[in-house]
Scaffold this motif. Structure first.
Motif, PDB file in Angstrom:
ATOM      1  N   LYS A 169       0.822  -1.208   0.000  1.00 36.95           N
ATOM      2  CA  LYS A 169       0.000   0.000   0.000  1.00 36.95           C
ATOM      3  C   LYS A 169       0.856   1.257   0.000  1.00 36.95           C
ATOM      4  N   TYR A 218       0.508   4.389  -2.584  1.00 39.51           N
ATOM      5  CA  TYR A 218       0.478   5.801  -2.182  1.00 39.51           C
ATOM      6  C   TYR A 218       1.554   6.593  -2.931  1.00 39.51           C
ATOM      7  N   PHE A 235      -7.389   8.886  -5.305  1.00 41.28           N
ATOM      8  CA  PHE A 235      -6.900   7.583  -5.731  1.00 41.28           C
ATOM      9  C   PHE A 235      -7.812   7.120  -6.855  1.00 41.28           C
ATOM     10  N   PHE A 262      -5.468   5.602   0.814  1.00 44.74           N
ATOM     11  CA  PHE A 262      -4.301   5.291   1.627  1.00 44.74           C
ATOM     12  C   PHE A 262      -3.678   6.597   2.109  1.00 44.74           C
ATOM     13  N   LYS A 288      -0.208   7.617   3.805  1.00 46.81           N
ATOM     14  CA  LYS A 288       1.117   7.174   4.227  1.00 46.81           C
ATOM     15  C   LYS A 288       1.590   8.028   5.392  1.00 46.81           C
TER      16      LYS A 288
END
Length: 434
Positions: free
Chosen positions: A12, A16, A139, A146, A148
């Motif tokens: 993931k 990102y 996204f 996501f 980060k």
């Protein structure tokens, strides 16, 4: 107008990073295109967890020049970080960038002159102490975002190359993470997944902040209705942590805790920092606090020195816990790690057979877990049309057909659900009888 196509392998965090880089190009006037179509620039964000990941990365980059021989091919990410010289020698590669200094990628690409040898922008990451800030506001094609919040890992498990590919633990400042969460909410996202290379280490390089406190900050963002953890180290899953999560209603009752083996001897050889008994205690705490908790995990089969008895001990432990899904992998030696030099390697056929048994067990446990919820009403965040109805939607079919459209989505504990509706349910949380 120039076009950009991307291809992402791995975790993931990579997803990102790719979205953040796409935003950098869009902000400079580029358009995006599908990876398998003609594009001026191709970026492959690589993974290097296994040999198969490396192979997939090489296959992807070789496809680009077949589509557009004059396209600029950029290879970035973990595989690029640890094998820059190897990648640089591949004929179809133009630019190599690792897991740092990616904010300069647009300038690097625009300054590239065709016809020269591949440019290598990979530099040492082991002494980096600063989190590399990106900004992501959307996204593409997803209703789950996501976020980060952390990079790097200091665990140095004996089988893992990631600490060498990602460097030291670096955490995102909480205010910046919260601001991005607010922006994602403004752009329509109701669910956020907190992502990192080792999320449990969040805050160890900062002052007066840890993962739990960050979750509380994100929880206070109006409009965000779900918070999901990408993965969590069982070491931090103690009673204080679990009780705090249980009092945060937006936190999803789905927890991915990487186990890797259910045998203490193997765990010790792997350099993991917990025993099976400690792991089980974390499981019991979560299940006591979250009635419908889904637990998923990773398992490596055929680690060097793993005997048949060791494997059976691990298998029985997995069965005893009753995971909702097990991500199984046969052990893959990674150059540069301690375990790759162990002289008690397990034959390939045995590793694959053990992994096959884990896969069968995972399927059985997954069915058993989902069957417990048949007939129950649960909140589902619908994310997309089913494949057939997605095709119809692209043809501008009317959503309000008599029979409705089939939508797929997920419960908080990550059960995939399909339902029919005459209304557009994409990005809608709706109580649904399973």
């Amino acid at each position: 107008m120039k076009t950009l196509a991307t291809y992402t392998l791995g975790c993931k965090v990579n997803t990102y990073d790719t979205e953040a880089i796409v935003k950098l190009f869009i902000d400079r006037g580029y358009e995006t295109s599908d990876f398998d179509s003609f594009s001026d620039i191709y970026i492959i964000n690589t993974c290097t967890v296994t040999n198969l990941s490396d192979k997939k990365s090489r296959q992807a980059l070789r496809r680009c020049k077949k589509i557009n021989p004059n396209g600029i091919v950029v290879v970035m990410g973990c595989y690029a970080q640890v094998a820059a010289d190897e990648i640089k020698e591949i004929e179809d590669v133009d630019i190599v960038i690792g897991t740092k200094d990616r904010k300069n990628i647009v300038d690097i690409v625009e300054g590239y002159k065709p016809g020269i040898s591949a440019l290598n922008y990979v530099t040492d990451i082991q002494n980096d102490e600063a989190f590399e800030y990106f900004s992501v506001s959307s996204f593409e094609g997803k209703t789950r975002a996501f976020l980060k919040v952390q990079d790097g890992c200091d665990r140095f498990c004996t089988y893992c190359i990631i600490p060498y590919a990602r460097g030291n633990v670096r955490s995102r400042q909480p205010d910046d993470a919260v601001n991005e969460a607010r922006q994602l909410e403004k752009n329509g996202f109701k669910e956020i997944v907190l992502a990192g290379i080792h999320v449990a280490s969040y805050g160890k390089d900062l002052t007066n902040i840890d993962l739990l406190e960050l979750i509380k900050y994100i929880h206070d963002v109006d409009g965000i209705e779900r918070i999901r953890l990408s993965s969590i180290d069982p070491v931090v899953v103690d009673s204080k942590f679990v009780n705090a999560l249980a009092n945060l209603p937006k936190v999803c009752d789905h927890f991915h805790m990487s186990l890797q083996s259910g045998c203490n001897k193997t765990l010790n050889a792997m350099g993991r920092r917990y025993s099976r008994e400690q792991y089980l205690q974390s499981v019991l705490l979560l299940r006591d606090a979250f009635e419908n908790a889904a637990l998923t995990t990773d398992i490596i089969s055929g680690f060097p020195g793993e005997t048949e008895d060791d494997f059976l001990e691990s298998y029985e432990f997995l069965e005893h816990i009753g995971f909702s899904k097990i991500h199984g992998f046969p052990y893959s030696p990674r150059k540069g790690t301690k375990a790759a030099n162990y002289d008690n390697q397990v034959p390939k056929a045995i590793k694959e057979e053990r992994n096959r048994k884990i896969s069968i067990l995972s399927d059985r446990l997954s069915i058993q877990f989902r069957e417990k919820f048949i007939g129950k009403e649960m909140d589902v965040l619908y994310e997309a049309l089913s494949l057939s109805d997605e095709t119809d939607a692209k043809l501008n079919c009317d959503f309000k057909e008599i029979d409705g459209k089939s939508y797929v989505g997920y419960t908080t504990n990550y059960i995939k659900v399909s339902t029919k509706s005459c209304e557009n349910l994409i990005n809608v949380i709706k109580p649904t009888v399973l």
